[in-house]
Design a protein around this motif. Structure first.
Motif, short mmCIF file in Angstrom:
data_model
loop_
_atom_site.label_atom_id
_atom_site.label_comp_id
_atom_site.label_asym_id
_atom_site.label_seq_id
_atom_site.Cartn_x
_atom_site.Cartn_y
_atom_site.Cartn_z
N ALA A 211 13.63 -4.40 18.80
CA ALA A 211 14.54 -3.77 19.76
C ALA A 211 14.62 -2.26 19.57
N VAL A 212 14.45 -1.80 18.34
CA VAL A 212 14.50 -0.36 18.02
C VAL A 212 13.18 0.04 17.41
N ARG A 213 12.52 0.99 17.99
CA ARG A 213 11.25 1.49 17.47
C ARG A 213 11.19 3.01 17.68
N GLY A 214 10.12 3.63 17.19
CA GLY A 214 9.93 5.06 17.39
C GLY A 214 10.86 5.90 16.53
N PRO A 215 11.13 7.14 16.93
CA PRO A 215 11.98 8.04 16.13
C PRO A 215 13.35 7.46 15.84
N GLU A 216 13.90 6.72 16.79
CA GLU A 216 15.22 6.11 16.59
C GLU A 216 15.19 5.13 15.41
N ALA A 217 14.08 4.42 15.26
CA ALA A 217 13.96 3.46 14.16
C ALA A 217 13.87 4.18 12.82
N PHE A 218 13.10 5.25 12.74
CA PHE A 218 13.02 6.01 11.49
C PHE A 218 14.39 6.56 11.12
N GLU A 219 15.13 7.05 12.11
CA GLU A 219 16.46 7.58 11.85
C GLU A 219 17.39 6.48 11.35
N LEU A 220 17.30 5.30 11.97
CA LEU A 220 18.13 4.17 11.55
C LEU A 220 17.85 3.80 10.10
N LEU A 221 16.58 3.69 9.73
CA LEU A 221 16.25 3.31 8.36
C LEU A 221 16.62 4.39 7.36
N HIS A 222 16.49 5.65 7.75
CA HIS A 222 16.84 6.75 6.85
C HIS A 222 18.34 6.74 6.53
N ALA A 258 5.62 -2.24 10.87
CA ALA A 258 5.68 -2.19 12.33
C ALA A 258 5.80 -0.76 12.84
N LEU A 259 6.35 0.12 12.01
CA LEU A 259 6.48 1.53 12.38
C LEU A 259 5.28 2.37 11.95
N GLY A 260 4.32 1.73 11.26
CA GLY A 260 3.16 2.46 10.75
C GLY A 260 3.42 3.18 9.45
N ASP A 261 4.55 2.88 8.80
CA ASP A 261 4.92 3.54 7.53
C ASP A 261 4.33 2.73 6.37
N GLN A 262 3.02 2.81 6.26
CA GLN A 262 2.31 2.00 5.27
C GLN A 262 2.64 2.37 3.84
N GLY A 263 2.88 3.65 3.59
CA GLY A 263 3.15 4.09 2.23
C GLY A 263 4.38 3.42 1.64
N ARG A 264 5.49 3.51 2.36
CA ARG A 264 6.72 2.90 1.84
C ARG A 264 6.64 1.38 1.89
N ALA A 265 5.95 0.83 2.89
CA ALA A 265 5.82 -0.62 2.96
C ALA A 265 5.09 -1.16 1.74
N ARG A 266 3.98 -0.54 1.40
CA ARG A 266 3.21 -1.01 0.25
C ARG A 266 3.96 -0.81 -1.07
N ALA A 267 4.67 0.30 -1.17
CA ALA A 267 5.43 0.56 -2.39
C ALA A 267 6.51 -0.49 -2.60
N LEU A 268 7.24 -0.83 -1.55
CA LEU A 268 8.28 -1.84 -1.67
C LEU A 268 7.69 -3.21 -1.97
N PHE A 269 6.56 -3.53 -1.35
CA PHE A 269 5.92 -4.81 -1.61
C PHE A 269 5.54 -4.91 -3.08
N GLY A 270 5.03 -3.83 -3.64
CA GLY A 270 4.71 -3.83 -5.07
C GLY A 270 5.96 -3.93 -5.93
N ASP A 271 7.02 -3.26 -5.52
CA ASP A 271 8.25 -3.26 -6.31
C ASP A 271 8.82 -4.66 -6.49
N MET A 272 8.70 -5.52 -5.47
CA MET A 272 9.36 -6.82 -5.57
C MET A 272 8.53 -7.88 -6.29
N GLN A 273 7.33 -7.52 -6.73
CA GLN A 273 6.47 -8.51 -7.37
C GLN A 273 6.99 -8.97 -8.74
N HIS A 274 8.02 -8.30 -9.27
CA HIS A 274 8.63 -8.79 -10.51
C HIS A 274 9.28 -10.16 -10.30
N LEU A 275 9.46 -10.57 -9.04
CA LEU A 275 10.05 -11.87 -8.75
C LEU A 275 9.03 -12.99 -8.70
#
Length: 349
Positions: A211-222, A258-275
């Motif tokens: 429902a929310v994408r583009g600059p509005e989505a980045f602002e929401l997540l920030h 989905a926003l194309g923010d691969q850097g933070r997506a991959r970092a978070l995916f790695g962070d949760m692997q302790h589980l």
């Protein structure tokens, strides 16, 4: 990243908890349609087709004439008989996902009547303003409030339903209109939803569900990144507890992807692997103040979220973009049929 072999191992950990009747339960033993479907999607990524088809047969057996499922089922019997709108909507996501992964149009056609029933149940709960209330109770009475996380997931369900309808040459334009109206309310009317802002899902789900994408989505997540993200561990389930959870972290991974923010997506995916457990399953969460797994369980839905995130990041299947593609093709300023129904005018929206 985890390897394709580890993805299969994790999918097999879900198959190991699947019941003889095809249901995939929570650790407590009950089945709900939403988490069940998520687990089927994950097993499909790993090619466990027999288990997946048994799971969809389970859904067909337990769907009610109005298109809904009991909120909780145990041993094939309802524990809670209310029918949640987001549970019903997720069938469209699952069937579209299965079609993308396998190309099996005959399977999709067999499930199509159930999808139509389910999504018509959902749009029957849409208000004049555009939000979709969260349930009908056991007596069939509609709730008087909506949930932001649920409506965001429903938005994806409606978009997948529209795509499936087009593929099967049975257009359902009222679903597309319902999705457009719902997206507008998610973007523009926070007052339409019960306040669940302490939960991280209410933060990122408007992005995840499209429902929310583009600059509005980045602002929401920030806006609430520092509130929910714990560097090196994942994200909190709720803002006021020292508790990170794997499923929520991987859903945020999907939203970032989905926003194309691969850097933070991959970092978070790695962070949760302790589980990750040695058998490929995943602990539900980690209480980092007490340094204990909490709750002390490994859940199928957490493993499923990991697999779906791995697929999105690595392109393991043709369904890897199912969350990226949930966005509206166009974002109308206000509901197309009645611009003033929600109290907006196009000029103000």
């Amino acid at each position: 990243m985890i390897s394709s072999e580890q993805v299969v191992q994790t999918a097999k950990s879900i198959a190991a908890i699947q019941q003889a009747d095809g249901g995939v339960p929570w650790p407590e033993g009950h089945v709900d349609a939403w988490n069940h479907i998520e687990c089927l999607m994950a097993m499909s990524v790993a090619g466990l087709t027999d288990e997946v088809r048994q799971g969809y047969a389970y859904l067909l057996r337990h769907q009610r004439p109005d298109g809904s499922w009991p909120a909780k089922l145990q041993d094939g019997e309802p524990l809670e008989s209310n029918g949640e709108s987001n549970h019903a909507a997720y069938l469209a996501v699952g069937v579209w996902h299965e079609l993308l992964v396998t190309g099996d149009e005959d399977f999709a056609a067999r499930l199509w009547p159930a999808v139509k029933l389910a999504l018509d149940y959902v749009v029957g709960l849409q208000t004049d303003r555009g939000e979709i209330v969260w349930e009908r109770d056991a007596r069939g009475r509609a709730s008087d409030y909506a949930l932001l996380t649920g409506c965001s997931s429903i938005h994806q369900g409606l978009r997948c339903g529209v795509a499936l309808a087009e593929r099967l040459r049975d257009p359902q334009p009222h679903w597309e209109l319902a999705a457009d109206r719902l997206a507008h309310v998610v973007r523009a009317h926070p007052e339409a939803f019960a306040d669940k802002s302490r939960f991280s899902m209410d933060w990122y789900y408007p992005v995840l569900g499209g429902a929310v994408r583009g600059p509005e989505a980045f602002e929401l997540l920030h806006r609430d990144w520092a509130t929910f993200v714990v560097p090196g561990l994942g994200i909190r389930c709720v803002s006021d507890q020292p508790w990170v959870t794997g499923a929520e972290t991987c859903e945020l991974v999907l939203a970032l992807d989905a926003l194309g923010d691969q850097g933070r997506a991959r970092a978070l995916f790695g962070d949760m692997q302790h589980l990750r457990h040695e058998d490929g399953s995943y602990w539900t969460g980690w209480q980092f103040a007490n340094r204990k797994h909490f709750p002390h369980e490994r859940s199928g839905y957490t493993a499923a979220a990991v697999i779906l995130a791995a697929d999105a990041l690595q392109g393991l299947t043709a369904a890897a973009g199912i969350f990226r593609d949930a966005a509206a093709p166009a974002a109308p300023a206000a509901p197309a049929t009645n611009p003033d129904a929600c109290g907006c005018t196009p000029a103000r929206a």
